[in-house]
Scaffold this active site. Structure first.
Site, PDB file in Angstrom:
ATOM      1  N   ASN A   1       0.868  -1.180   0.000  1.00 48.91           N
ATOM      2  CA  ASN A   1       0.000   0.000   0.000  1.00 48.91           C
ATOM      3  C   ASN A   1       0.905   1.231   0.000  1.00 48.91           C
ATOM      4  O   ASN A   1       1.467   1.594   1.029  1.00 48.91           O
ATOM      5  CB  ASN A   1      -0.895  -0.039   1.245  1.00 48.91           C
ATOM      6  CG  ASN A   1      -1.819   1.160   1.318  1.00 48.91           C
ATOM      7  OD1 ASN A   1      -1.870   1.978   0.395  1.00 48.91           O
ATOM      8  ND2 ASN A   1      -2.568   1.266   2.410  1.00 48.91           N
ATOM      9  N   TRP A   2       1.024   1.829  -1.196  1.00 50.28           N
ATOM     10  CA  TRP A   2       1.921   2.991  -1.302  1.00 50.28           C
ATOM     11  C   TRP A   2       1.282   4.253  -0.714  1.00 50.28           C
ATOM     12  O   TRP A   2       1.922   5.296  -0.631  1.00 50.28           O
ATOM     13  CB  TRP A   2       2.302   3.225  -2.773  1.00 50.28           C
ATOM     14  CG  TRP A   2       3.191   2.148  -3.362  1.00 50.28           C
ATOM     15  CD1 TRP A   2       3.713   1.069  -2.697  1.00 50.28           C
ATOM     16  CD2 TRP A   2       3.644   2.043  -4.717  1.00 50.28           C
ATOM     17  NE1 TRP A   2       4.463   0.302  -3.567  1.00 50.28           N
ATOM     18  CE2 TRP A   2       4.445   0.877  -4.806  1.00 50.28           C
ATOM     19  CE3 TRP A   2       3.468   2.813  -5.871  1.00 50.28           C
ATOM     20  CZ2 TRP A   2       5.055   0.474  -6.005  1.00 50.28           C
ATOM     21  CZ3 TRP A   2       4.066   2.412  -7.058  1.00 50.28           C
ATOM     22  CH2 TRP A   2       4.853   1.255  -7.119  1.00 50.28           C
ATOM     23  N   LYS A   3       0.011   4.185  -0.375  1.00 50.83           N
ATOM     24  CA  LYS A   3      -0.713   5.330   0.204  1.00 50.83           C
ATOM     25  C   LYS A   3      -0.512   6.577  -0.664  1.00 50.83           C
ATOM     26  O   LYS A   3      -0.387   6.446  -1.884  1.00 50.83           O
ATOM     27  CB  LYS A   3      -0.290   5.537   1.666  1.00 50.83           C
ATOM     28  CG  LYS A   3      -0.462   4.255   2.486  1.00 50.83           C
ATOM     29  CD  LYS A   3      -0.295   4.449   3.974  1.00 50.83           C
ATOM     30  CE  LYS A   3      -0.452   3.108   4.684  1.00 50.83           C
ATOM     31  NZ  LYS A   3      -0.361   3.202   6.137  1.00 50.83           N
TER      32      LYS A   3
ATOM     33  N   GLY B   1       2.319   2.344  10.910  1.00 46.94           N
ATOM     34  CA  GLY B   1       3.250   3.468  10.840  1.00 46.94           C
ATOM     35  C   GLY B   1       3.915   3.822  12.151  1.00 46.94           C
ATOM     36  O   GLY B   1       4.581   4.856  12.257  1.00 46.94           O
TER      37      GLY B   1
ATOM     38  N   SER C   1       3.472  -1.931  10.512  1.00 51.18           N
ATOM     39  CA  SER C   1       4.925  -1.943  10.786  1.00 51.18           C
ATOM     40  C   SER C   1       5.563  -3.290  10.475  1.00 51.18           C
ATOM     41  O   SER C   1       6.495  -3.716  11.161  1.00 51.18           O
ATOM     42  CB  SER C   1       5.202  -1.521  12.233  1.00 51.18           C
ATOM     43  OG  SER C   1       4.784  -0.185  12.434  1.00 51.18           O
TER      44      SER C   1
ATOM     45  N   HIS D   1      -9.635   0.276   5.080  1.00 51.48           N
ATOM     46  CA  HIS D   1      -8.393   0.692   5.755  1.00 51.48           C
ATOM     47  C   HIS D   1      -8.717   1.683   6.873  1.00 51.48           C
ATOM     48  O   HIS D   1      -9.592   2.544   6.709  1.00 51.48           O
ATOM     49  CB  HIS D   1      -7.427   1.318   4.745  1.00 51.48           C
ATOM     50  CG  HIS D   1      -6.034   1.413   5.285  1.00 51.48           C
ATOM     51  ND1 HIS D   1      -5.661   2.368   6.184  1.00 51.48           N
ATOM     52  CD2 HIS D   1      -4.950   0.637   5.085  1.00 51.48           C
ATOM     53  CE1 HIS D   1      -4.390   2.180   6.513  1.00 51.48           C
ATOM     54  NE2 HIS D   1      -3.935   1.138   5.861  1.00 51.48           N
TER      55      HIS D   1
ATOM     56  N   GLU E   1      -7.225   4.240   7.828  1.00 49.50           N
ATOM     57  CA  GLU E   1      -7.065   5.658   7.463  1.00 49.50           C
ATOM     58  C   GLU E   1      -8.335   6.176   6.788  1.00 49.50           C
ATOM     59  O   GLU E   1      -8.727   7.328   6.977  1.00 49.50           O
ATOM     60  CB  GLU E   1      -5.818   5.830   6.576  1.00 49.50           C
ATOM     61  CG  GLU E   1      -4.544   5.684   7.408  1.00 49.50           C
ATOM     62  CD  GLU E   1      -3.333   5.172   6.665  1.00 49.50           C
ATOM     63  OE1 GLU E   1      -3.306   5.206   5.421  1.00 49.50           O
ATOM     64  OE2 GLU E   1      -2.395   4.703   7.344  1.00 49.50           O
TER      65      GLU E   1
ATOM     66  N   GLY F   1       2.968  -1.052   4.323  1.00 49.55           N
ATOM     67  CA  GLY F   1       2.985   0.368   3.992  1.00 49.55           C
ATOM     68  C   GLY F   1       4.427   0.831   3.783  1.00 49.55           C
ATOM     69  O   GLY F   1       5.022   0.622   2.732  1.00 49.55           O
ATOM     70  N   GLY F   2       5.007   1.419   4.815  1.00 50.34           N
ATOM     71  CA  GLY F   2       6.339   2.023   4.736  1.00 50.34           C
ATOM     72  C   GLY F   2       7.391   1.155   4.054  1.00 50.34           C
ATOM     73  O   GLY F   2       8.096   1.626   3.141  1.00 50.34           O
TER      74      GLY F   2
ATOM     75  N   GLU G   1      -5.140  -5.267  10.484  1.00 51.01           N
ATOM     76  CA  GLU G   1      -4.213  -4.147  10.639  1.00 51.01           C
ATOM     77  C   GLU G   1      -4.554  -3.380  11.920  1.00 51.01           C
ATOM     78  O   GLU G   1      -5.369  -2.439  11.881  1.00 51.01           O
ATOM     79  CB  GLU G   1      -4.322  -3.201   9.448  1.00 51.01           C
ATOM     80  CG  GLU G   1      -3.991  -3.827   8.108  1.00 51.01           C
ATOM     81  CD  GLU G   1      -3.652  -2.755   7.084  1.00 51.01           C
ATOM     82  OE1 GLU G   1      -2.466  -2.544   6.824  1.00 51.01           O
ATOM     83  OE2 GLU G   1      -4.569  -2.111   6.575  1.00 51.01           O
TER      84      GLU G   1
HETATM   85  P1  13P Z   1       2.931   0.460   7.726  1.00 50.80           P
HETATM   86  O1  13P Z   1       3.532  -0.814   7.145  1.00 50.80           O
HETATM   87  O2  13P Z   1       3.639   1.691   7.252  1.00 50.80           O
HETATM   88  O3  13P Z   1       2.765   0.374   9.195  1.00 50.80           O
HETATM   89  O4  13P Z   1       1.455   0.571   7.089  1.00 50.80           O
HETATM   90  C1  13P Z   1       0.621  -0.518   7.126  1.00 50.80           C
HETATM   91  C2  13P Z   1      -0.585  -0.214   6.356  1.00 50.80           C
HETATM   92  O5  13P Z   1      -1.347   0.672   6.705  1.00 50.80           O
HETATM   93  C3  13P Z   1      -0.832  -0.994   5.127  1.00 50.80           C
HETATM   94  O6  13P Z   1      -2.112  -0.784   4.642  1.00 50.80           O
END
Ligand code: 13P
Length: 248
Positions: free
Chosen positions: A9-11, A170, A210, A92, A94, A231-232, A164
């Site tokens: 997920n590149w967000k 994050g 994470s 998600h 977010e 994500g990251g 998640e």
């Molecule tokens: P991180 O891996 O940056 O914690 O993000 C996870 C995420 O929200 C994937 O959708």
């Protein structure tokens, strides 16, 4: 046997050239991991410049539930499909927290995605407050009941569930193997209860929050963790390829 899934997920990260560069470093490398399904969720404006190849699929980070019309700024499932998406990310945290997406809205998005034959990665997970009260299992159960468990057996087989925990996203603080396995086995139990053992054993349940090259091996060793939504660590080609190697 259920499939192993590694999703990125590149967000809302990467400029166009950075996204194209990352993709071009991943597409060939990921072909080495045929036994894993890999899914990239880039910012939607870049998707039509990328391609689904072999075990690498493309997904969109969000859709609206209506088919078309006067919904400025929104993207319909059919439009996502028409630019090469096979997946959509729904639920998600977010989207739930920052954009106030309710269980009911998510249910409509789920229905709209499946009507257009998009596969779904459905995210669920509790806040730290909920976990501190030890309500995390019932909280996630409600999320699934409210937005996903109305689906038929055939439909639920087009879904992957991503656990998640919000406190892990994050934050650099991943769920421990025990915490992840507890929730993943509960989700598998709920799938068996609402559908059947056979269906439950076929649905991939992946972990997000994470997840990185330091903790992936332990998380992937859990019997009910079938991969990760990253994500990251998915923004770095070396990390993401190493995660694929760990999952293999
Ligand atoms: P991180 O891996 O940056 O914690 O993000 C996870 C995420 O929200 C994937 O959708």
């Amino acid at each position: 046997m259920r499939k192993k899934v590694l999703a990125a997920n590149w967000k809302m990260n990467l400029l166009r050239n950075e996204a194209l560069d990352l993709y071009s470093n991943l597409d060939l490398a990921l072909l080495n991991f045929q036994e894993i399904e890999t899914v990239l969720f880039p910012p939607s404006i870049y998707i039509s410049e990328l391609q689904t190849k072999g075990n690498l699929s493309l997904g969109i980070q969000n859709i609206y539930f209506e088919n078309k019309g006067a919904y400025t700024g929104e993207i319909a499932a059919a439009q996502a499909k028409s630019i090469g998406c096979t997946y959509v990310l729904i639920g998600h945290s977010e989207r739930r927290e920052l954009f106030l997406e309710s269980d009911d809205l998510l249910k409509k998005k789920v229905n709209s995605a499946l009507a257009e034959n998009l596969k779904i990665i459905f995210s669920c997970g509790e806040s730290l407050e909920v976990r501190t009260k030890k309500d995390h299992l019932s909280f996630v159960k409600k999320q699934l009941e409210n937005s996903l468990f109305h689906l038929s057996e055939k439909e639920i087989l087009n879904c992957i569930i991503a656990y998640e925990p919000i406190w892990a996203i994050g934050s650099g603080l991943n769920a421990s193997e025990q915490q992840a396995e507890e929730m993943h086995s509960e989700i598998r139990y709920l799938l068996a209860e609402n559908y059947s053992n056979k269906i439950s054993e076929q649905i991939s349940i992946i972990y997000g929050g994470s997840c990185n090259t330091s903790n992936a091996a332990q998380l992937f060793a859990c019997p009910n963790v079938d991969g990760a939504l990253v994500g990251g660590a998915s923004l770095d080609k070396f990390s993401f390829i190493e995660l694929a190697a760990r999952l293999k």
